[in-house]
Design a protein around this motif. Structure first.
Motif, short mmCIF file in Angstrom:
data_model
loop_
_atom_site.label_atom_id
_atom_site.label_comp_id
_atom_site.label_asym_id
_atom_site.label_seq_id
_atom_site.Cartn_x
_atom_site.Cartn_y
_atom_site.Cartn_z
N ILE A 1 6.16 -4.51 -6.64
CA ILE A 1 7.60 -4.30 -6.81
C ILE A 1 8.02 -4.22 -8.28
CG2 ILE A 1 8.23 -5.29 -4.60
CD1 ILE A 1 8.89 -7.89 -6.04
N LYS A 2 7.15 -4.71 -9.17
CA LYS A 2 7.48 -4.71 -10.60
C LYS A 2 6.93 -3.48 -11.33
CE LYS A 2 7.50 -7.95 -14.47
NZ LYS A 2 7.00 -9.25 -14.93
N CYS A 3 5.64 -3.18 -11.16
CA CYS A 3 5.01 -2.08 -11.92
C CYS A 3 4.63 -0.87 -11.06
CB CYS A 3 3.79 -2.58 -12.67
SG CYS A 3 2.40 -3.02 -11.61
N ASN A 4 4.83 -0.96 -9.75
CA ASN A 4 4.57 0.12 -8.79
C ASN A 4 3.10 0.50 -8.65
OD1 ASN A 4 5.79 1.73 -6.81
ND2 ASN A 4 5.65 3.53 -8.12
N ARG A 5 2.20 -0.36 -9.04
CA ARG A 5 0.77 -0.09 -8.86
C ARG A 5 0.42 -0.24 -7.37
NH1 ARG A 5 -4.44 -2.94 -11.74
NH2 ARG A 5 -5.97 -2.00 -10.35
N LYS A 6 -0.42 0.68 -6.87
CA LYS A 6 -0.87 0.58 -5.49
C LYS A 6 -1.82 -0.60 -5.36
CE LYS A 6 -3.21 3.12 -1.87
NZ LYS A 6 -3.88 4.37 -1.50
N LEU A 7 -1.50 -1.53 -4.48
CA LEU A 7 -2.31 -2.73 -4.30
C LEU A 7 -3.26 -2.62 -3.13
CD1 LEU A 7 0.51 -5.34 -4.93
CD2 LEU A 7 -1.21 -4.54 -6.54
N CYS A 8 -2.81 -2.02 -2.03
CA CYS A 8 -3.69 -1.87 -0.88
C CYS A 8 -3.03 -1.00 0.19
CB CYS A 8 -4.07 -3.22 -0.28
SG CYS A 8 -2.73 -4.04 0.58
N GLU A 9 -3.80 -0.66 1.20
CA GLU A 9 -3.31 -0.06 2.43
C GLU A 9 -3.69 -1.01 3.53
OE1 GLU A 9 -4.29 3.97 3.32
OE2 GLU A 9 -3.87 4.61 1.28
N ALA A 10 -2.71 -1.46 4.31
CA ALA A 10 -3.01 -2.48 5.31
C ALA A 10 -2.12 -2.35 6.53
CB ALA A 10 -2.83 -3.86 4.70
N ASP A 11 -2.63 -2.85 7.63
CA ASP A 11 -1.86 -3.02 8.85
C ASP A 11 -1.63 -4.52 8.95
OD1 ASP A 11 -0.64 -2.54 11.23
OD2 ASP A 11 -2.49 -2.33 12.38
N TYR A 12 -0.40 -4.96 8.76
CA TYR A 12 -0.15 -6.38 8.58
C TYR A 12 1.11 -6.83 9.29
CZ TYR A 12 3.42 -4.84 5.30
OH TYR A 12 4.52 -4.25 4.74
N LYS A 13 1.21 -8.15 9.45
CA LYS A 13 2.42 -8.79 9.95
C LYS A 13 3.07 -9.54 8.78
CE LYS A 13 3.74 -11.69 13.83
NZ LYS A 13 3.20 -12.45 14.95
N PHE A 14 2.23 -10.19 7.97
CA PHE A 14 2.66 -10.88 6.76
C PHE A 14 1.58 -10.70 5.71
CE2 PHE A 14 2.44 -14.53 3.96
CZ PHE A 14 3.73 -14.60 3.49
N ILE A 15 1.98 -10.38 4.47
CA ILE A 15 0.98 -10.19 3.41
C ILE A 15 1.54 -10.72 2.09
CG2 ILE A 15 1.70 -7.85 2.78
CD1 ILE A 15 -1.35 -7.20 2.63
N SER A 16 0.67 -11.33 1.31
CA SER A 16 1.02 -11.87 0.01
C SER A 16 -0.10 -11.47 -0.96
CB SER A 16 1.14 -13.38 0.09
OG SER A 16 1.35 -13.93 -1.17
N ILE A 17 0.25 -10.67 -1.98
CA ILE A 17 -0.75 -10.17 -2.93
C ILE A 17 -0.22 -10.35 -4.35
CG2 ILE A 17 -2.04 -8.14 -3.70
CD1 ILE A 17 -1.59 -6.91 -0.99
N LYS A 18 -1.09 -10.84 -5.24
CA LYS A 18 -0.74 -10.95 -6.66
C LYS A 18 -1.27 -9.71 -7.36
CE LYS A 18 -0.42 -14.75 -9.14
NZ LYS A 18 -0.78 -15.95 -9.88
N CYS A 19 -0.42 -9.01 -8.10
CA CYS A 19 -0.80 -7.79 -8.81
C CYS A 19 -1.72 -8.13 -9.99
CB CYS A 19 0.45 -7.07 -9.31
SG CYS A 19 0.10 -5.57 -10.23
N PRO A 20 -2.88 -7.47 -10.08
CA PRO A 20 -3.80 -7.75 -11.19
C PRO A 20 -3.30 -7.21 -12.54
CG PRO A 20 -4.69 -6.03 -9.80
CD PRO A 20 -3.44 -6.52 -9.14
#
Length: 51
Positions: A8-27
């Protein structure tokens, strides 16, 4: 159906996923990205029983 997750900050693609809840820290910018997706009725991702 897989959905593309972007930072949400730098718009880098983090992943493609089928999810219900996801939490990812941008590298790149270290922003914690948290997202939830509503699951339509009748679909239960956690149900592994065969019918």
């Amino acid at each position: 159906m897989k959905e593309e997750i972007r930072c949400i900050k730098c718009n880098r693609k983090l992943c493609e996923a089928d999810y219900k809840f996801i939490s990812i820290k941008c590298p790149r910018c270290y922003e914690l990205n948290v997202s939830t997706k509503r699951v339509p009725r009748g679909l239960n991702y956690g149900d592994r029983r065969k019918k």
